[in-house]
Design a protein around this motif. Structure first.
Motif, PDB file in Angstrom:
ATOM      1  N   THR A   1     -20.203 -32.981  -8.331  1.00 42.94           N
ATOM      2  CA  THR A   1     -20.984 -32.694  -7.130  1.00 42.94           C
ATOM      3  C   THR A   1     -22.386 -33.245  -7.343  1.00 42.94           C
TER       4      THR A   1
ATOM      5  N   TYR B   1     -21.346 -33.602   2.665  1.00 40.63           N
ATOM      6  CA  TYR B   1     -21.775 -32.436   3.442  1.00 40.63           C
ATOM      7  C   TYR B   1     -23.230 -32.631   3.844  1.00 40.63           C
TER       8      TYR B   1
ATOM      9  N   GLY C   1     -24.499 -28.222   4.626  1.00 43.87           N
ATOM     10  CA  GLY C   1     -23.386 -27.338   4.359  1.00 43.87           C
ATOM     11  C   GLY C   1     -22.137 -27.582   5.178  1.00 43.87           C
ATOM     12  N   THR C   2     -22.161 -28.580   6.067  1.00 40.85           N
ATOM     13  CA  THR C   2     -21.011 -28.862   6.922  1.00 40.85           C
ATOM     14  C   THR C   2     -20.363 -30.186   6.517  1.00 40.85           C
TER      15      THR C   2
ATOM     16  N   ARG D   1     -18.535 -28.088  -6.417  1.00 36.81           N
ATOM     17  CA  ARG D   1     -19.243 -26.859  -6.046  1.00 36.81           C
ATOM     18  C   ARG D   1     -18.692 -26.261  -4.762  1.00 36.81           C
ATOM     19  N   TRP D   2     -18.255 -27.121  -3.862  1.00 30.96           N
ATOM     20  CA  TRP D   2     -17.733 -26.652  -2.585  1.00 30.96           C
ATOM     21  C   TRP D   2     -16.521 -27.486  -2.192  1.00 30.96           C
TER      22      TRP D   2
ATOM     23  N   GLU E   1     -15.103 -26.390   1.056  1.00 26.70           N
ATOM     24  CA  GLU E   1     -15.162 -26.111   2.490  1.00 26.70           C
ATOM     25  C   GLU E   1     -16.628 -25.973   2.890  1.00 26.70           C
ATOM     26  N   ASN E   2     -16.868 -25.754   4.187  1.00 29.38           N
ATOM     27  CA  ASN E   2     -18.238 -25.576   4.658  1.00 29.38           C
ATOM     28  C   ASN E   2     -18.914 -24.425   3.918  1.00 29.38           C
ATOM     29  N   PHE E   3     -20.213 -24.527   3.722  1.00 28.76           N
ATOM     30  CA  PHE E   3     -20.946 -23.526   2.954  1.00 28.76           C
ATOM     31  C   PHE E   3     -22.347 -23.378   3.512  1.00 28.76           C
ATOM     32  N   THR E   4     -23.041 -22.346   3.088  1.00 26.77           N
ATOM     33  CA  THR E   4     -24.438 -22.162   3.426  1.00 26.77           C
ATOM     34  C   THR E   4     -25.283 -22.770   2.318  1.00 26.77           C
TER      35      THR E   4
END
Length: 329
Positions: free
Chosen positions: A187, A269, A272-273, A316-317, A319-322
């Motif tokens: 990431t 992303y 976060g999207t 780290r992600w 899916e979508n995240f904040t």
């Protein structure tokens, strides 16, 4: 540093070291005192060791569940620099059963905001600290990689997290060390602010290249003249529908899986999207990281600011995240 310390155990499952208070719990502590380190754990906090090597005891006392070990580096210090608990990286472990376990989440409260600490999966961490302008940019991860600064400057005019950011522009960028991108998940993330679009070309936010500036770039993430975000994989170019506005801070992350060379999936992303998923159709080796620059596309420099650059050896992600609301420590 380098010596274990027995700390006075405070109320509510905490220990204290001078101005530092370490607290445990599974939720963010409400109204914490300044200089508080929160370790997300359901185990009551015990003794605290602050040293570079793994402690077998703390102050001669046997380890028990809930003990905390803050692993320091040769640059670490408790002196608050830019509100940082560790000048150059500190990893937080808790003792569970018979072994030290890396804390899955730890954050430092400086009196105004929580700041996320490094963890064992961080292989590069570049802050914008005031001493950087004097000593050169450094890697605040435990690996302490060599950062080559090509004119990048400390900026006080713009920042995501007060009061500094890294100013990059034409002939002003950073180059990191080699990273083991081959056949591993990764990431790459940072906060970025773009001053202006290029009239016709892409603005390069960051890139991965085979070596020195005479070598080829294999991955580039940047912003096109129309504001769309681009992932350029050499023979595969993937634009997203996202609009990267100028004059505003955005969180950007490129997440790659550990798939086979020639068929690895990457996701970009923005704030976060997920805006684009694409496949890299060639091999990635142990290559170099550039911030604000691409070695074989020098006209597309990033005129703006970058902050909190982190590279990890995990996804780290997925899916979508904040996006993180705090600066890293």
């Amino acid at each position: 540093m380098g010596q274990a310390m027995i700390l006075r155990r405070g109320g509510g499952g905490s220990v204290e070291a001078g101005a530092l208070t370490v607290v445990g719990g599974t939720s963010v502590p409400g109204s914490p005192a300044a200089n508080t380190l929160w370790v997300s754990t359901s185990t009551a906090i015990g003794k605290l060791a602050v040293q570079g090597t793994e402690p077998a005891t703390i102050g001669g006392v046997a380890l028990v569940d809930g003990d905390v070990w803050v692993q320091t580096t040769r640059r670490s210090t408790w002196k608050l620099v830019h509100n940082c608990i560790a000048y150059c990286g500190a990893y937080v472990y808790t003792y569970s059963g018979s072994a030290w376990v890396i804390a899955t989440y730890a954050a430092y409260y400086d009196g105004a905001a929580w700041k996320i600490t490094n963890d064992a999966n961080t292989i590069l961490m570049i802050h914008a600290d005031p001493d950087d302008a004097k000593t050169g940019w450094y890697d605040a991860s435990l690996l302490e990689g060599i950062i080559t600064n090509v004119g990048a400057e400390l900026s006080t005019a713009q920042y995501k997290f007060a009061p500094y950011s890294i100013g990059v522009a034409a002939d002003k960028y950073l180059r990191g060390p080699q990273f083991p991108f081959a056949k591993t998940a990764f990431t790459i993330e940072m906060w970025a602010r773009l001053g202006s679009y290029h009239a016709v070309n892409m603005r390069t936010l960051f890139s991965i290249a085979t070596g020195t500036p005479t070598n080829a770039t294999v991955i580039t993430v940047g912003v096109q003249a129309d504001g769309t975000v681009i992932m350029d994989f050499g023979s595969t170019t993937s634009d997203s529908a996202a609009t990267f506005s100028t004059g505003e801070w955005h969180h950007v992350a490129l997440v790659g899986n550990g798939g086979a060379d020639g068929a690895r999936t990457c996701k970009v992303y923005i704030d976060g999207t997920i805006y684009k998923t694409a496949t890299i159709n060639y091999n990635i080796g142990n290559y170099y990281f550039y911030a604000g620059y691409s070695p074989d596309f020098t006209t597309g420099v990033w005129p703006g600011n970058i902050q909190e650059i982190r590279i990890s050896n995990v996804q780290r992600w997925t899916e979508n995240f904040t996006p993180p609301a705090y600066a890293y420590v």
